[in-house]
Structures are given as C-alpha cells and as structure tokens.
Design an enzyme around this catalytic site. Structure first.
Site, short mmCIF file in Angstrom:
data_model
loop_
_atom_site.label_atom_id
_atom_site.label_comp_id
_atom_site.label_asym_id
_atom_site.label_seq_id
_atom_site.Cartn_x
_atom_site.Cartn_y
_atom_site.Cartn_z
N ASP A 67 34.85 30.97 47.48
CA ASP A 67 35.99 30.17 47.92
C ASP A 67 36.41 30.47 49.34
O ASP A 67 35.92 31.42 49.96
CB ASP A 67 37.18 30.38 46.96
CG ASP A 67 37.39 31.85 46.59
OD1 ASP A 67 36.92 32.71 47.33
OD2 ASP A 67 38.05 32.11 45.56
N ASP A 136 46.44 35.36 37.01
CA ASP A 136 46.62 34.16 36.17
C ASP A 136 45.32 33.78 35.46
O ASP A 136 45.23 32.72 34.85
CB ASP A 136 47.13 32.99 37.02
CG ASP A 136 46.16 32.64 38.16
OD1 ASP A 136 45.11 33.31 38.29
OD2 ASP A 136 46.45 31.69 38.92
N HIS A 138 42.39 33.33 36.99
CA HIS A 138 41.45 32.51 37.78
C HIS A 138 40.15 33.25 38.07
O HIS A 138 40.11 34.48 38.11
CB HIS A 138 42.10 31.99 39.08
CG HIS A 138 42.37 33.02 40.14
ND1 HIS A 138 43.37 32.88 41.07
CD2 HIS A 138 41.76 34.20 40.45
CE1 HIS A 138 43.36 33.92 41.89
NE2 HIS A 138 42.40 34.74 41.54
N GLU A 143 42.19 27.75 39.25
CA GLU A 143 43.48 28.14 38.70
C GLU A 143 43.66 27.53 37.30
O GLU A 143 42.96 26.58 36.93
CB GLU A 143 44.60 27.64 39.63
CG GLU A 143 44.52 28.18 41.06
CD GLU A 143 45.00 29.63 41.19
OE1 GLU A 143 44.80 30.43 40.25
OE2 GLU A 143 45.56 29.97 42.25
P1 PGA Z 1 41.30 41.46 43.30
O1 PGA Z 1 41.42 39.91 43.08
O2 PGA Z 1 39.85 41.81 43.40
O3 PGA Z 1 42.02 41.67 44.58
O4 PGA Z 1 41.95 42.12 42.11
C1 PGA Z 1 40.55 39.17 42.33
C2 PGA Z 1 40.99 37.73 42.27
O5 PGA Z 1 42.18 37.43 42.44
O6 PGA Z 1 40.13 36.87 42.01
#
Ligand code: PGA
Length: 238
Positions: A67, A136, A138, A143
C-alpha cells in the site's frame, strides 16, 4: 495455519527473516510482497545483515508493496516508498527497478490500481506475502467493510488507523485520509503468507482474525481460507 508465539521481538525478526531468505534461496526470482509498519523493521534489518554476509541474494528478486498513502510524494519521508528504500532496498543488492510501491500521486489512481494488479498477474502472482495486522484487523489498508474488495483500490482510512499512524507524523491531522491498497485477491493468491505481529495490544484482534468468524468486518479473518499462512506473534513490543 502455523501460529507461532515467541517471547521476543528479536526472535520474531530472526524467524521471519529466515523464512524470507529461504524463499529467495529456493526461488531466486521470487516475487516478494512487502509490508510497512513497525513490526517488519527488525525483519528488514536482519535481511540486510544476511545480504551483507552473503547469506541471501536479492539480485533476482522483485518486490510489490501492499500500500501507499494517496496524494503523498515518493520523496516525502512519510511515504511508504521512502520507508522501503531507507529500511530495506538501500541495504540489499536488489535492482530498484524491480521494486514496486503503488504510486499514491498517480494522476489517475484508478488506472494505477488496475496496472498494479496487472503487474502482479503478469509476474504469475506473489510467491511470499509479508503482512502485519492493524488494530482494526486490516491487512494492507483493507479496512473493515461490508465486503472483501478483490482488486487494488483507493480506500478511506479508518479513524483507528489514522490514530495509530499519527506517531510517524507531526500531528494526527497530517496523516493522509486516503490510501491505495492491494486488494484481497492478490493477497489471497499469494502462494505463501507470513504475518508478523507484536505487542499485547494486537493480541485480541489477531486471535479474533485467526480463530473468530470470517467476516469483512475483520479483514484479516479471510486468511483462515488461505492454505499456507504462517503467523509469528510476540507480546514484546518492537
Ligand atoms: P505495525 O502495523 O506493524 O506497526 O503493528 C501493522 C499494520 O497496521 O498493518
């Protein structure tokens, strides 16, 4: 699904980097799906060390990232393009022409999304996709929604995602509200999936995704339908 819990972030990074390095050794022309966020940082650091020691060779590897923020320039220090260069690509022997991050500043974002999917398809799909998980649920920036979205698409980020990512920006207001994300089809068609998760705070959503109902309200729950998923979790923070 293989669900491995380890007691340190260092072990998580070691295991994850070993799995990625083995994939590249077995298939030097691997199409590697990559992720940003805090969790993969240790993994990328260790891959750079392995590469420096001659234990992994990125020269034949192509990468596609999950992304990118919409409307952000590639030179912006908060772009995922910048993140990938500074945290991995600058430190391994990859040909940067073979590294792809969605262009969040493309004039025609819809066309950019289509081209991104075409590129992955033309490569024959992703060999190994690295994933994190959001608070959440994702994966990438897919999302919670009323349905799983197949193709690469533009999304409006959730409040919780904006809050979580504000740590990288001067203020919450500076976090872009939209992003381009690879959709569920390319992720689910990856031959192997490796998810890395750290911190007590992510445990509840992780276990909901892995063992709860499969629903687009918890996007990562779709991984229960994938035949080759490895999840490495540590309660220790990165
Ligand atoms: P993080 O985030 O590796 O910073 O825990 C992962 C994400 O939000 O996809």
């Amino acid at each position: 699904m293989k669900y491995t819990v380890v007691d340190s972030y260092e072990k998580l990074s070691r295991l994850a980097s070993n799995l990625i390095a083995s994939q590249i050794t077995v298939k030097p022309s691997t199409l590697l799906g990559l992720a940003t966020g805090s969790t993969p940082l240790g993994t990328y650091k260790r891959l750079a060390e392995l590469c420096k020691n001659g234990d992994v060779d990125f020269s034949g590897v192509t990468t596609v990232n999950l992304d990118e923020y919409a409307g952000i320039d590639r030179s912006d220090i908060n772009s995922y393009y910048y993140f990938m260069n500074t945290n991995l690509f600058d430190h391994v022997n990859i040909d940067k022409n073979n590294t792809y991050v969605p262009n969040g500043k493309a004039e025609d974002l819809e066309a950019e999304c289509k081209a991104y999917d075409e590129r992955i398809k033309n490569f024959g799909g992703i060999d190994l996709q690295l994933l994190g998980i959001g608070f959440d649920g994702h994966i990438g920036f897919n999302e919670p929604d009323s349905e799983f979205v197949a193709g690469t698409h533009v999304v409006t980020l959730d409040e919780s995602t904006i809050k979580a990512n504000a740590r990288f920006f001067e203020s919450e207001n500076d976090v872009p509200k939209k992003a381009v994300t690879m959709g569920m089809l390319s992720i689910m068609q990856a031959k192997k999936i490796l998810m890395v998760v750290n911190g007590e705070g992510k445990k509840e959503i992780l276990e909901k995704a892995l063992f709860g109902p499969i629903t687009p309200k918890v996007p990562a729950s779709i991984l229960q339908l994938h035949p080759d998923v490895t999840v490495i979790y540590t309660p220790e923070n990165a």
